[in-house]
Enzyme design. Structure first.
Site, mmCIF file in Angstrom:
data_model
loop_
_atom_site.group_PDB
_atom_site.id
_atom_site.type_symbol
_atom_site.label_atom_id
_atom_site.label_comp_id
_atom_site.label_asym_id
_atom_site.label_seq_id
_atom_site.Cartn_x
_atom_site.Cartn_y
_atom_site.Cartn_z
ATOM 1 N N GLU A 256 11.098 9.905 1.009
ATOM 2 C CA GLU A 256 12.321 9.810 1.812
ATOM 3 C C GLU A 256 12.741 8.360 1.693
ATOM 4 O O GLU A 256 11.979 7.271 2.170
ATOM 5 C CB GLU A 256 11.678 10.016 3.207
ATOM 6 C CG GLU A 256 11.221 11.386 3.503
ATOM 7 C CD GLU A 256 12.289 12.413 3.506
ATOM 8 O OE1 GLU A 256 13.579 12.016 3.508
ATOM 9 O OE2 GLU A 256 11.729 13.472 3.407
ATOM 10 N N CYS A 295 17.609 5.040 8.880
ATOM 11 C CA CYS A 295 17.902 5.489 7.261
ATOM 12 C C CYS A 295 18.927 6.458 7.367
ATOM 13 O O CYS A 295 19.554 6.661 6.269
ATOM 14 C CB CYS A 295 16.515 6.071 6.754
ATOM 15 S SG CYS A 295 15.921 7.423 8.062
HETATM 16 P P1 NAP Z 1 9.376 -0.683 1.859
HETATM 17 O O1 NAP Z 1 9.291 -2.099 1.690
HETATM 18 O O2 NAP Z 1 9.433 0.111 0.832
HETATM 19 O O3 NAP Z 1 8.051 -0.301 2.553
HETATM 20 C C1 NAP Z 1 7.774 0.957 3.108
HETATM 21 C C2 NAP Z 1 6.317 1.222 3.142
HETATM 22 O O4 NAP Z 1 5.707 1.009 1.606
HETATM 23 C C3 NAP Z 1 5.246 -0.028 4.035
HETATM 24 O O5 NAP Z 1 4.322 0.569 4.713
HETATM 25 C C4 NAP Z 1 5.069 -0.963 3.099
HETATM 26 O O6 NAP Z 1 3.608 -1.485 3.366
HETATM 27 C C5 NAP Z 1 4.483 0.280 1.875
HETATM 28 N N1 NAP Z 1 4.361 -0.348 0.491
HETATM 29 C C6 NAP Z 1 5.208 -1.507 -0.035
HETATM 30 N N2 NAP Z 1 4.761 -1.601 -1.338
HETATM 31 C C7 NAP Z 1 3.788 -0.590 -1.272
HETATM 32 C C8 NAP Z 1 2.963 -0.469 -2.636
HETATM 33 N N3 NAP Z 1 3.195 -1.097 -3.899
HETATM 34 N N4 NAP Z 1 2.010 0.553 -2.635
HETATM 35 C C9 NAP Z 1 1.967 1.214 -1.455
HETATM 36 N N5 NAP Z 1 2.604 1.101 -0.521
HETATM 37 C C10 NAP Z 1 3.508 -0.006 -0.456
HETATM 38 O O7 NAP Z 1 10.381 -0.324 3.125
HETATM 39 P P2 NAP Z 1 10.467 -0.689 4.375
HETATM 40 O O8 NAP Z 1 11.342 -2.149 4.277
HETATM 41 O O9 NAP Z 1 9.441 -0.630 5.374
HETATM 42 O O10 NAP Z 1 11.700 0.227 4.952
HETATM 43 C C11 NAP Z 1 13.069 0.315 4.997
HETATM 44 C C12 NAP Z 1 13.453 1.095 3.893
HETATM 45 O O11 NAP Z 1 13.193 2.482 4.250
HETATM 46 C C13 NAP Z 1 15.236 1.219 4.137
HETATM 47 O O12 NAP Z 1 15.664 1.111 2.893
HETATM 48 C C14 NAP Z 1 15.438 2.605 4.694
HETATM 49 O O13 NAP Z 1 16.603 3.179 4.235
HETATM 50 C C15 NAP Z 1 14.339 3.419 4.297
HETATM 51 N N6 NAP Z 1 13.893 4.361 5.242
HETATM 52 C C16 NAP Z 1 13.911 5.646 4.776
HETATM 53 C C17 NAP Z 1 13.861 6.688 5.757
HETATM 54 C C18 NAP Z 1 14.051 8.107 5.338
HETATM 55 O O14 NAP Z 1 13.443 8.965 5.998
HETATM 56 N N7 NAP Z 1 14.631 8.457 4.222
HETATM 57 C C19 NAP Z 1 13.246 6.509 6.892
HETATM 58 C C20 NAP Z 1 13.231 5.176 7.442
HETATM 59 C C21 NAP Z 1 13.443 4.192 6.385
HETATM 60 P P3 NAP Z 1 3.725 -3.094 3.968
HETATM 61 O O15 NAP Z 1 4.839 -2.962 5.283
HETATM 62 O O16 NAP Z 1 2.528 -3.251 4.278
HETATM 63 O O17 NAP Z 1 4.462 -3.848 2.953
#
Ligand code: NAP
Length: 511
Positions: A256, A295
């Site tokens: 997602e 999102c």
């Molecule tokens: P993110 O930086 O991609 O992080 C998401 C999750 O992935 C966090 O738990 C992060 O952990 C983890 N993560 C990061 N790098 C990783 C790796 N190499 N291996 C495993 N896990 C890893 O996104 P975010 O900043 O938290 O969230 C914002 C984004 O999410 C926005 O772009 C939004 O559109 C999207 N979003 C989408 C939905 C949907 O349902 N489609 C819902 C909500 C948000 P850490 O925090 O510990 O780095």
């Protein structure tokens, strides 16, 4: 300062090494720390598979559904405490905190209800028996059976309660043990929920584990019967999908990701109509609610070219009167962004968009001396064709008005430039226009929301994700599918065709 520990291998364990610091985004003061260093993540996954999985599956669907309701109630009993933690760590107003938390408990309760109908069979049938031979004697039955692995849930920072609980609800009901890993900047609420769940002792040991801090090498330990369900940015999603272990084992992955959600105002909608009010209210809500960190929030607002100034004149006063500030104050309607990184990203994003757009209100400038605040920002694009509007997600209280011709063909083409979205909303009372756009954009979206005079005052806003309706979207949005009633269990099942004697198949799994 609170140390967020992890619940793994049957006990709470704090990580070693240099922790990550979680802050109050209003004051910028440190609140908590988290580290996952020193935790053997391969062993954690094996523990879930070997200890939690069999115990959970032994319960059957109906009992697991009952457990979901009990979990929902256990969390709800701590509602005020959790709303306070959400305010402290995510900067949410009470309303925004409720949106996350009540969404979490509501989704658990909804899955408890959906699960009731599954009874006690160890599988669920997918369709009726199919005759395969010359007579029905040799038949086939498609069944969904729970996967005997572990469901690893990597969650985004913006919905610490809901994201964890909506994924957990589906996996646990399906019969898979879970490991929940929250987004670190706002992990305090997810951690407190984990504590409540563990203390409740409702779930069999090993069915629920929780990891605070970085995911480190977690994904490297996934196997063929595991499921990785990720919510976050497209960039991280791409990395996870390409992980060697995931590719080698064909581990099931649900992503997602982000989405340039669109709203389209049709030319038939008069300024004094209920549909127009619905359009203004929803656009305003998506910009302001959760400080735009949703999102599903609308980022691109398509308006017939000759009406963009009229729409701007109606939206700008609504946005400029929004009180931005400390969520502790009753006057405040919009709190800060969740982290310093978010603030930097949103400011950079607004600046990038303004190369192709005029600022109608808000902008990248500071709002208060302290805290991660930005103002609700509405931009007007010089042209709807500029790629930046269809490619750059500014994850904050920011949307852009984009002029279009008003035709269904133009609306369809422009909306689909987003490359795949979670939700698109249309506002029209013209059936032919609506049909053309709905069917034209449906292949590119997980959800299409149609507003009209018939639904004004009745419909839930398009940004709301509901347990009974699909959440996810193709392409840019990650290609994932969650929720949608019992469809939400599918990622956690294997679909198998069992072939044999009709009489045997009719009694499959029955004593
Ligand atoms: P993110 O930086 O991609 O992080 C998401 C999750 O992935 C966090 O738990 C992060 O952990 C983890 N993560 C990061 N790098 C990783 C790796 N190499 N291996 C495993 N896990 C890893 O996104 P975010 O900043 O938290 O969230 C914002 C984004 O999410 C926005 O772009 C939004 O559109 C999207 N979003 C989408 C939905 C949907 O349902 N489609 C819902 C909500 C948000 P850490 O925090 O510990 O780095």
């Amino acid at each position: 300062m609170i140390t967020l520990d992890s619940y793994v291998l049957g006990r709470w364990q704090a990580g070693s090494g240099k922790p990550e610091i979680l802050r109050d985004p209003t004051s910028e003061e440190p609140l908590a720390q988290a580290s996952s260093e020193g935790i053997d993540l391969g062993a954690v996954l094996a523990y879930g598979r070997d200890v939690g999985g069999p115990a959970l599956r032994a319960l059957g669907f109906a009992k697991r559904a009952e457990l979901l309701l009990a979990l929902s109630k256990a969390i709800h009993a701590h509602r005020d405490e959790l709303l306070e933690l959400s305010l402290q760590n995510a900067g949410t107003t009470r309303g925004d905190g409720k949106f996350d938390l009540d969404g979490a408990t509501g989704t658990l309760a909804a899955y408890a209800q959906f699960g009731k109908e599954l009874g006690d069979k160890p599988f669920f049938a997918d369709g009726p028996l199919a005759q395969l031979g010359r007579t029905p004697r040799f038949s086939g039955q498609h069944v969904w059976v729970p996967k005997p692995g572990i469901a690893v849930h990597v969650n985004a920072f913006n919905f610490p309660a809901w994201n964890q609980c909506e994924k957990m609800a589906c996996a646990l009901l399906a019969g898979m043990p879970v490991l929940e890993k929250p987004g670190t900047p706002t992990a305090l609420v997810a951690w407190r929920i984990a504590r409540i769940l563990v203390d409740s002792k409702l779930l069999p040991e090993g069915a629920f584990q929780f990891l605070a801090g970085s995911a480190r090498d977690l994904v490297d330990h996934l196997g063929p019967q595991d499921v990785l369900s990720f919510t976050g940015s497209s960039g991280t999603g791409e990395k996870l999908r390409g992980n060697k272990a995931v590719v080698r084992h064909n581990t099931r992955v649900n992503i997602e990701a982000d989405s340039l959600n669109a709203a389209v105002l049709a030319a038939d909608v008069a300024r004094d109509s209920e549909t127009y009010d619905q359009f203004l209210a929803n656009v305003e809500q998506d910009i302001v609610q959760k400080t735009g960190q949703k999102c599903t929030a609308v980022r691109r607002v398509f308006v017939p070219a000759e009406r963009v100034r009229e729409v701007a004149a109606d939206l700008v006063p609504r946005l400029t009167k929004v009180q931005v500030g400390d969520p502790r104050s009753g006057e405040t309607r919009m709190g800060p962004l969740a982290s310093a990184q978010q603030l930097a990203d949103v400011r950079a994003g607004i600046t990038a968009l303004t190369q192709f757009a005029e600022i109608l209100c808000g902008g990248p400038g500071p709002v208060h001396a302290k805290g991660y605040f930005v103002a609700p920002t509405l931009l007007l694009a010089k042209s709807a064709e500029a790629k930046v509007f269809h490619e750059l997600e500014v994850f904050g209280p920011v949307a852009t008005l984009l002029p279009y011709s008003g035709s269904a063909a133009d609306a369809t083409r422009l909306v689909n430039l987003g490359g795949g979205g979670l939700v698109a909303s249309l506002y029209s009372n013209d059936k032919a226009w609506s049909d053309a756009v709905v069917l034209g954009i449906a292949p590119w979206h997980g959800r299409v929301w149609v507003g009209s005079d018939k639904t004004a005052g009745q419909a839930l806003a398009p940004g709301t994700v509901l347990p009974a309706s699909l959440h996810g979207g193709p392409g840019r949005a990650g290609g994932g599918a969650e929720l949608g009633g019992l469809r939400g269990l599918e990622p956690y099942f294997q679909r198998t065709a069992v072939q044999g004697f009709q009489g045997y198949l009719e009694k499959l799994g029955q004593a």
